[in-house]
Design an enzyme around this catalytic site. Sequence first.
Site, PDB file in Angstrom:
ATOM      1  N   CYS A 122       0.791  -1.136  -0.011  1.00 55.44           N
ATOM      2  CA  CYS A 122       0.059   0.213   0.109  1.00 55.44           C
ATOM      3  C   CYS A 122       0.862   1.236   0.105  1.00 55.44           C
ATOM      4  O   CYS A 122       0.123   2.376  -0.484  1.00 55.44           O
ATOM      5  CB  CYS A 122      -1.003   0.026   1.323  1.00 55.44           C
ATOM      6  SG  CYS A 122      -2.030  -1.204   1.083  1.00 55.44           S
ATOM      7  N   HIS A 256      -3.280   7.725   2.353  1.00 54.69           N
ATOM      8  CA  HIS A 256      -3.445   6.237   1.995  1.00 54.69           C
ATOM      9  C   HIS A 256      -4.997   6.086   2.404  1.00 54.69           C
ATOM     10  O   HIS A 256      -5.130   6.201   3.664  1.00 54.69           O
ATOM     11  CB  HIS A 256      -2.696   5.326   2.090  1.00 54.69           C
ATOM     12  CG  HIS A 256      -2.951   3.832   1.890  1.00 54.69           C
ATOM     13  ND1 HIS A 256      -3.533   3.379   0.639  1.00 54.69           N
ATOM     14  CD2 HIS A 256      -3.183   2.821   2.780  1.00 54.69           C
ATOM     15  CE1 HIS A 256      -3.946   2.094   1.082  1.00 54.69           C
ATOM     16  NE2 HIS A 256      -3.471   1.723   2.071  1.00 54.69           N
ATOM     17  N   ASN A 286     -10.052   0.320   0.059  1.00 52.52           N
ATOM     18  CA  ASN A 286      -8.273   0.273  -0.015  1.00 52.52           C
ATOM     19  C   ASN A 286      -7.991  -0.359  -1.247  1.00 52.52           C
ATOM     20  O   ASN A 286      -8.178  -1.580  -1.471  1.00 52.52           O
ATOM     21  CB  ASN A 286      -7.851  -0.589   1.145  1.00 52.52           C
ATOM     22  CG  ASN A 286      -6.480  -0.456   1.424  1.00 52.52           C
ATOM     23  OD1 ASN A 286      -5.827   0.011   0.257  1.00 52.52           O
ATOM     24  ND2 ASN A 286      -6.010  -0.666   2.420  1.00 52.52           N
TER      25      ASN A 286
HETATM   26  O1  UT7 Z   1      -3.560  -0.638   3.910  1.00 50.96           O
HETATM   27  C1  UT7 Z   1      -2.806  -1.368   4.507  1.00 50.96           C
HETATM   28  C2  UT7 Z   1      -2.997  -1.389   5.873  1.00 50.96           C
HETATM   29  N1  UT7 Z   1      -4.042  -1.649   6.365  1.00 50.96           N
HETATM   30  C3  UT7 Z   1      -4.641  -1.004   7.424  1.00 50.96           C
HETATM   31  O2  UT7 Z   1      -4.293   0.244   7.835  1.00 50.96           O
HETATM   32  C4  UT7 Z   1      -6.056  -1.911   8.163  1.00 50.96           C
HETATM   33  C5  UT7 Z   1      -5.722  -1.748   9.587  1.00 50.96           C
HETATM   34  N2  UT7 Z   1      -6.600  -2.262  10.360  1.00 50.96           N
HETATM   35  C6  UT7 Z   1      -8.138  -1.821  10.488  1.00 50.96           C
HETATM   36  O3  UT7 Z   1      -8.619  -0.969   9.521  1.00 50.96           O
HETATM   37  C7  UT7 Z   1      -9.027  -2.354  11.452  1.00 50.96           C
HETATM   38  O4  UT7 Z   1      -8.224  -3.122  12.451  1.00 50.96           O
HETATM   39  C8  UT7 Z   1      -9.996  -3.452  10.854  1.00 50.96           C
HETATM   40  C9  UT7 Z   1     -11.155  -2.744  10.056  1.00 50.96           C
HETATM   41  C10 UT7 Z   1      -9.299  -4.380   9.960  1.00 50.96           C
HETATM   42  C11 UT7 Z   1     -10.901  -4.074  11.853  1.00 50.96           C
HETATM   43  O5  UT7 Z   1     -11.518  -3.045  12.683  1.00 50.96           O
HETATM   44  P1  UT7 Z   1     -11.270  -2.969  14.293  1.00 50.96           P
HETATM   45  O6  UT7 Z   1     -12.183  -2.024  15.064  1.00 50.96           O
HETATM   46  O7  UT7 Z   1      -9.813  -3.448  14.595  1.00 50.96           O
HETATM   47  O8  UT7 Z   1     -12.043  -4.333  14.701  1.00 50.96           O
HETATM   48  P2  UT7 Z   1     -11.490  -5.860  15.445  1.00 50.96           P
HETATM   49  O9  UT7 Z   1     -10.460  -6.325  14.575  1.00 50.96           O
HETATM   50  O10 UT7 Z   1     -11.034  -5.423  16.807  1.00 50.96           O
HETATM   51  O11 UT7 Z   1     -12.615  -6.623  15.768  1.00 50.96           O
HETATM   52  C12 UT7 Z   1     -13.895  -6.273  16.543  1.00 50.96           C
HETATM   53  C13 UT7 Z   1     -14.927  -7.299  16.485  1.00 50.96           C
HETATM   54  C14 UT7 Z   1     -14.219  -8.596  16.635  1.00 50.96           C
HETATM   55  O12 UT7 Z   1     -15.406  -9.299  17.308  1.00 50.96           O
HETATM   56  P3  UT7 Z   1     -15.456  -9.451  18.686  1.00 50.96           P
HETATM   57  O13 UT7 Z   1     -14.264 -10.441  19.139  1.00 50.96           O
HETATM   58  O14 UT7 Z   1     -15.410  -8.252  19.529  1.00 50.96           O
HETATM   59  O15 UT7 Z   1     -16.666 -10.136  19.116  1.00 50.96           O
HETATM   60  C15 UT7 Z   1     -14.496  -9.473  15.024  1.00 50.96           C
HETATM   61  O16 UT7 Z   1     -14.534 -10.465  15.099  1.00 50.96           O
HETATM   62  O17 UT7 Z   1     -15.620  -7.140  15.147  1.00 50.96           O
HETATM   63  C16 UT7 Z   1     -15.513  -8.524  14.441  1.00 50.96           C
HETATM   64  N3  UT7 Z   1     -15.198  -8.440  12.878  1.00 50.96           N
HETATM   65  C17 UT7 Z   1     -16.332  -8.297  12.138  1.00 50.96           C
HETATM   66  N4  UT7 Z   1     -17.668  -8.083  12.487  1.00 50.96           N
HETATM   67  C18 UT7 Z   1     -18.599  -7.871  11.276  1.00 50.96           C
HETATM   68  C19 UT7 Z   1     -14.058  -8.437  12.218  1.00 50.96           C
HETATM   69  N5  UT7 Z   1     -14.241  -8.231  10.881  1.00 50.96           N
HETATM   70  C20 UT7 Z   1     -15.535  -7.918  11.094  1.00 50.96           C
HETATM   71  C21 UT7 Z   1     -16.527  -7.899   9.745  1.00 50.96           C
HETATM   72  N6  UT7 Z   1     -17.921  -7.603   9.966  1.00 50.96           N
HETATM   73  N7  UT7 Z   1     -16.201  -7.541   8.695  1.00 50.96           N
END
Ligand code: UT7
Length: 332
Positions: A122, A256, A286
């Site tokens: 990225c 980005h 993205n």
């Molecule tokens: O371009 C390259 C660089 N990439 C990035 O910069 C991406 C960086 N990361 C992110 O943007 C975020 O971490 C994500 C969008 C990937 C995830 O968001 P988050 O707020 O960090 O969520 P999380 O991984 O902490 O998950 C929170 C909850 C979890 O459930 P529990 O354990 O709280 O019950 C996940 O299982 O959300 C759940 N979850 C989802 N729920 C619905 C994870 N993905 C999804 C989904 N839909 N797609």
Amino acid sequence: MKGVGVGEKVYAALRSVGAYTPQRCVSNKELETQIDTSDEWITRRTGIKTRYFATAEQKSSDLGIEAAKVALQRAKMLPSDIDLVIVGTLAPDFIAMPSTACIIASALGIHDRPAFDISAACSGFIYLLSVAKAYIESGMAKNILIVGAEKVSSVLNPQDRGTYILFGDGAGAAIISATQDKELSILNVHISADGQYQDYLMTPRSEINKKEIMQCMSMKGNEVFKIAVHKLADEVKHILEECNMGPKDIQYFVPHQANYRIIKAVGDLLNFDSSQIVLTVDKFGNTSAASIPMAINMLYENNQLKRGSRLLLDALGGGLTWGSAILHFDGE
Ligand code: UT7
């Protein structure tokens, strides 16, 4: 490659941009029917509403070719004016060879000129800018075509809701040309990397049924999120300091487009006004190395980009890699 006049101080400038978006728009609602997610979750956690996916036949090079044609035409240049083609992609047409840059150059009619790919995920567009700047300032090239060409969907696992909902396909291209006018040039580009975080975001190869090799993205989203906010805020702070500038000296901050919450956190930490921050993540998701040139292209097509407009860029991606740039638009 052609040389530039001996003894003249030469700077590199952003002469034109172009972009290509595949036709198929995929909404969060459509993803709800395929995977355990919801429009509400995706919107709240990422800001993404739609993304575009290429067809099965389209490759990253096909997307890049279309974006490059637009950039060439806007620069009023012919393929024969280009001295070097560099492509940033995490989804090259072929794993090892030929490079996607060779394929794009040939399709455009750019022959007998160097062409190579850069693997910086990225952060690809900022890495491309840094190489193009160095080639031009050293006199090794006058006009360089750089392309972020990303069929990211080809490395996504449709079962992994942690990544599948985040990414989209697209391409963005730019012509970087020699100029003598520092005020219209790329003032500063900074790139960096740290492989100790390699397993935070990667496309490992796995064997299926001892026959097929699958290569899909895996990401420790939460960890990448935290590093992104911290590293990008540092990046932006340092590049502004190096240029003796503050947020008010920047017309458009083009980050980005990974996640609205990352963009907002960095913007707030550095006191940027929301009107300065360019957002496309809601529409395109993205698109990796294509996200920054696609966003600059949106500014251009909205008539917001004028000769001399000053842009600040930042990006972080797999590797981990990251970087930033301060540059002007030197096109029409
Ligand atoms: O371009 C390259 C660089 N990439 C990035 O910069 C991406 C960086 N990361 C992110 O943007 C975020 O971490 C994500 C969008 C990937 C995830 O968001 P988050 O707020 O960090 O969520 P999380 O991984 O902490 O998950 C929170 C909850 C979890 O459930 P529990 O354990 O709280 O019950 C996940 O299982 O959300 C759940 N979850 C989802 N729920 C619905 C994870 N993905 C999804 C989904 N839909 N797609």
